[in-house]
Design a protein around this motif. Structure first.
Motif, PDB file in Angstrom:
ATOM      1  N   GLY A 107       0.870  -1.243  -0.010  1.00 13.71           N
ATOM      2  CA  GLY A 107      -0.204   0.023  -0.110  1.00 13.71           C
ATOM      3  C   GLY A 107       0.840   1.358   0.070  1.00 13.71           C
ATOM      4  N   THR A 108       1.835   1.057   0.957  1.00 15.06           N
ATOM      5  CA  THR A 108       2.515   2.375   1.166  1.00 15.06           C
ATOM      6  C   THR A 108       3.197   2.831  -0.577  1.00 15.06           C
ATOM      7  N   GLU A 109       3.789   1.910  -1.146  1.00 10.46           N
ATOM      8  CA  GLU A 109       4.417   2.175  -2.487  1.00 10.46           C
ATOM      9  C   GLU A 109       3.411   2.647  -3.471  1.00 10.46           C
ATOM     10  N   ALA A 110       1.979   2.334  -3.275  1.00 12.83           N
ATOM     11  CA  ALA A 110       0.898   2.654  -3.966  1.00 12.83           C
ATOM     12  C   ALA A 110       0.704   4.374  -3.617  1.00 12.83           C
ATOM     13  N   ILE A 111       0.676   4.612  -2.556  1.00 15.73           N
ATOM     14  CA  ILE A 111       0.765   5.948  -1.952  1.00 15.73           C
ATOM     15  C   ILE A 111       1.780   6.742  -2.711  1.00 15.73           C
ATOM     16  N   GLU A 112       3.203   6.317  -2.670  1.00 16.58           N
ATOM     17  CA  GLU A 112       4.262   6.992  -3.165  1.00 16.58           C
ATOM     18  C   GLU A 112       3.898   7.097  -4.786  1.00 16.58           C
ATOM     19  N   GLY A 113       3.463   6.183  -5.438  1.00 19.38           N
ATOM     20  CA  GLY A 113       3.021   6.407  -6.828  1.00 19.38           C
ATOM     21  C   GLY A 113       2.050   7.583  -7.131  1.00 19.38           C
ATOM     22  N   ALA A 114       1.082   7.266  -6.150  1.00 15.17           N
ATOM     23  CA  ALA A 114      -0.005   8.568  -6.288  1.00 15.17           C
ATOM     24  C   ALA A 114       0.573   9.899  -6.176  1.00 15.17           C
ATOM     25  N   LEU A 115       1.373  10.031  -5.014  1.00 14.10           N
ATOM     26  CA  LEU A 115       2.017  11.430  -4.954  1.00 14.10           C
ATOM     27  C   LEU A 115       2.750  11.728  -6.128  1.00 14.10           C
ATOM     28  N   LYS A 116       3.681  10.818  -6.662  1.00  8.44           N
ATOM     29  CA  LYS A 116       4.433  11.115  -7.669  1.00  8.44           C
ATOM     30  C   LYS A 116       3.597  11.638  -9.004  1.00  8.44           C
ATOM     31  N   ILE A 117       2.362  11.144  -9.222  1.00  8.78           N
ATOM     32  CA  ILE A 117       1.715  11.505 -10.208  1.00  8.78           C
ATOM     33  C   ILE A 117       1.149  12.963  -9.981  1.00  8.78           C
ATOM     34  N   ALA A 118       0.740  13.191  -8.669  1.00  9.23           N
ATOM     35  CA  ALA A 118       0.152  14.470  -8.369  1.00  9.23           C
ATOM     36  C   ALA A 118       1.520  15.494  -8.580  1.00  9.23           C
ATOM     37  N   ARG A 119       2.651  15.211  -8.308  1.00  8.94           N
ATOM     38  CA  ARG A 119       3.651  16.104  -8.455  1.00  8.94           C
ATOM     39  C   ARG A 119       4.024  16.176  -9.973  1.00  8.94           C
ATOM     40  N   ARG A 120       4.173  15.229 -10.562  1.00  4.95           N
ATOM     41  CA  ARG A 120       4.327  15.105 -12.233  1.00  4.95           C
ATOM     42  C   ARG A 120       3.341  15.628 -12.944  1.00  4.95           C
ATOM     43  N   HIS A 121       2.067  15.753 -12.582  1.00  2.00           N
ATOM     44  CA  HIS A 121       1.038  16.472 -13.175  1.00  2.00           C
ATOM     45  C   HIS A 121       1.143  17.894 -13.016  1.00  2.00           C
ATOM     46  N   ALA A 122       1.746  18.114 -11.837  1.00  2.00           N
ATOM     47  CA  ALA A 122       1.860  19.871 -11.705  1.00  2.00           C
ATOM     48  C   ALA A 122       2.983  20.257 -12.329  1.00  2.00           C
ATOM     49  N   TYR A 123       3.981  19.494 -12.184  1.00  2.00           N
ATOM     50  CA  TYR A 123       5.172  19.803 -13.233  1.00  2.00           C
ATOM     51  C   TYR A 123       5.240  19.959 -14.679  1.00  2.00           C
ATOM     52  N   ASN A 124       4.291  19.261 -15.121  1.00  2.00           N
ATOM     53  CA  ASN A 124       3.873  19.262 -16.568  1.00  2.00           C
ATOM     54  C   ASN A 124       3.348  20.514 -16.934  1.00  2.00           C
ATOM     55  N   ARG A 125       2.569  21.070 -16.063  1.00  2.00           N
ATOM     56  CA  ARG A 125       1.840  22.303 -16.586  1.00  2.00           C
ATOM     57  C   ARG A 125       2.524  23.473 -16.076  1.00  2.00           C
ATOM     58  N   ASP A 126       3.543  23.547 -14.871  1.00  2.72           N
ATOM     59  CA  ASP A 126       4.322  24.523 -14.399  1.00  2.72           C
ATOM     60  C   ASP A 126       5.330  24.092 -13.872  1.00  2.72           C
ATOM     61  N   PRO A 127       6.679  23.882 -14.527  1.00  3.72           N
ATOM     62  CA  PRO A 127       7.799  23.119 -14.088  1.00  3.72           C
ATOM     63  C   PRO A 127       8.723  24.026 -13.100  1.00  3.72           C
ATOM     64  N   GLY A 128       8.447  25.196 -13.126  1.00  5.81           N
ATOM     65  CA  GLY A 128       9.334  25.711 -12.044  1.00  5.81           C
ATOM     66  C   GLY A 128       8.568  26.103 -10.762  1.00  5.81           C
ATOM     67  N   GLY A 129       7.211  25.740 -10.861  1.00  5.12           N
ATOM     68  CA  GLY A 129       6.332  26.533  -9.647  1.00  5.12           C
ATOM     69  C   GLY A 129       6.430  25.510  -8.257  1.00  5.12           C
ATOM     70  N   GLU A 130       5.751  26.056  -7.278  1.00  5.41           N
ATOM     71  CA  GLU A 130       5.650  25.282  -5.952  1.00  5.41           C
ATOM     72  C   GLU A 130       4.325  24.553  -5.985  1.00  5.41           C
ATOM     73  N   HIS A 131       4.577  23.189  -5.511  1.00  2.40           N
ATOM     74  CA  HIS A 131       3.367  22.374  -5.643  1.00  2.40           C
ATOM     75  C   HIS A 131       3.156  21.621  -4.502  1.00  2.40           C
ATOM     76  N   THR A 132       2.015  21.971  -3.740  1.00  3.46           N
ATOM     77  CA  THR A 132       1.564  21.569  -2.555  1.00  3.46           C
ATOM     78  C   THR A 132       0.518  20.642  -2.337  1.00  3.46           C
ATOM     79  N   ILE A 133       0.393  19.812  -1.325  1.00  4.23           N
ATOM     80  CA  ILE A 133      -0.535  18.613  -1.390  1.00  4.23           C
ATOM     81  C   ILE A 133      -1.340  18.914   0.006  1.00  4.23           C
TER      82      ILE A 133
END
Ligand SMILES: *Cc1c(COP(=O)(O)O)cnc(C)c1O
Length: 412
Positions: A107-133
């Motif tokens: 489960g923990t690894e599934a969470i890691e992947g979900a958080l990486k999707i969130a960061r990656r999705h934000a990075y794709n739209r705004d590579p330099g920005g600050e991205h919070t959860i």
């Protein structure tokens, strides 16, 4: 036998890294809803390895499929395609309403992947920005540094600071609190539709739909952690379906493998293509053996309509637990959905859980520090629930000195 057990426990304490306080019980095998220890004693299991063995123990179809795959091929790595992973993936997508799946080992690894999707999705739209959860107070998402970063429990977090930056906590079931944490830097909200470790707290339907709406308005991904509450436990295949609030990213584990370690993160919409080749990987993830476990579990869920059975048994379990709130002054409240139920006490629960296990041969687990959690096999029947209630009453009475009914002076 007895001597063997004491020796084994001593060896365990000298060999295994000490991060658990274990009960002095050594289980040997299981059948249906029952576990047997090395002395041959029989235990009624309402914990199933923390909501893992949804199908109980020794299901012939499940065991047979594992035996067959074990004799064929266990592992190949993700450098190659494997058929069980594709079939398990197709079935999990169909059951979950998602579009893409990545298999993990926990489960923990599934969470890691979900958080990486969130960061990656934000990075794709705004590579330099600050991205919070935004995560929830009282939540539990796992013990890795990433998962701990979104786990709303100071006791687990504090010794391991600094965790990953950019996580803000809101109060579960308080939409205004989420709104207050949300700003232009927010890239995701992560929550459990029913908080598990935190004490079995179901989300209010208005809260979930409100968070969904907030996320839509602000282009924020919504992540549901259904590692515990998913896979039929609430009476729906996934809790999001019961609520009618679909997340962008979904995490699954625990009952997915019925005891074989496998988890998954799933996504739909833009989240389903946020990560690209090279962004994520796992040596074992979705290997032929673990994927066979997941595929067979999903087949059995469909063929025997396990969620519908869980809904029926869950209604019965909830009603029987509610009776205890009237019979015992020390029982404060019953909460839950389906076969994910909690009973909150206004006295310490540790002695009750211990007495249930060691004197009544009933396996229960706690959630938070005041709630007993009931997560039996989904294949449970009413007579097992009645038997559990009878043993639980004995455990409560043994600890409090009350036999139920009127408040007792011994209960103070
Ligand atoms: C158990 C759990 C996890 C962690 O899963 P592991 O398989 O122990 O890594 C994460 N989230 C929730 C809601 C859980 O119940």
């Amino acid at each position: 036998m007895r001597e063997n057990k004491e020796t084994l426990i001593q060896s365990a304490e000298s060999v295994l890294y000490k991060t658990y306080n274990r009960f002095p019980v050594v289980f040997d095998h299981g059948q249906g809803v029952w576990l047997y220890d090395t002395d041959g004693a029989e235990y009624l299991d309402f914990g199933v390895g923390i909501a893992v063995a949804g199908l109980g123990y020794g299901d012939p179809q499940f065991t047979g499929a594992l035996q067959e795959q074990a004799s064929k091929l266990l592992h190949t790595s993700n450098l190659f395609y494997n058929a069980p992973a594709v079939r398990a993936g197709e079935k999990l997508l169909a059951a979950s309403g998602m579009e893409k799946v990545f298999f993990t080992n926990s489960g923990t690894e599934a969470i890691e992947g979900a958080l990486k999707i969130a960061r990656r999705h934000a990075y794709n739209r705004d590579p330099g920005g600050e991205h919070t959860i935004i995560a929830m107070n009282g939540s539990f998402h796992g013990r890795s540094l990433g998962a701990l970063s979104v786990t709303g429990n100071e006791h687990y977090r504090a010794p391991f600071a600094p965790l990953i930056p950019g996580v803000r906590f809101a109060d579960f079931n308080d939409l205004d609190s989420v709104r207050r944490q949300l700003d232009s830097t927010t890239c995701a909200v992560i929550l459990e539709p029913i908080q598990g470790e935190g004490g079995i707290y179901p989300a209010h339907p208005d809260f979930l739909s409100g968070v969904r709406q907030l996320c839509d308005e602000h282009g924020v991904l919504l992540i549901f952690d259904e590692i515990q509450c998913g896979m039929g436990r609430t009476g729906a295949m996934f809790a999001w379906q019961a609520y009618g609030v679909r997340p962008d990213v979904l995490t699954v584990a625990k009952a997915l493998g019925n005891g074989v370690p496998i988890g998954a993160f799933l996504a739909c919409g833009q989240a389903a293509s946020a990560m690209v080749p090279g962004d994520h990987g796992s040596t074992y993830g979705g290997n032929p053996f673990a994927a066979t476990a997941a595929e067979t579990v999903l087949d059995i869920f469909r063929d025997r309509d396990i969620p519908a059975h869980a809904a029926k048994m869950g209604a019965y379990l909830g009603a029987r637990l509610r009776e205890l709130t009237e019979q015992f002054p020390c029982v404060a409240e019953q909460r839950g959905m389906g076969l994910m139920q909690g009973l909150q006490f206004n006295i310490p629960i540790a002695p009750i859980v211990r007495n249930a296990l060691l004197e009544q041969n009933l396996i229960l687990i706690s959630a938070a520090n005041n709630t007993i959690r009931f997560v039996p096999p989904l294949v449970i029947e009413t007579q097992h629930i009645d038997e559990m209630i009878s043993r639980l009453k004995k455990a409560i009475s043994a600890v409090t000195g009350t036999l139920g009914g009127a408040p007792s002076p011994w209960n103070a």
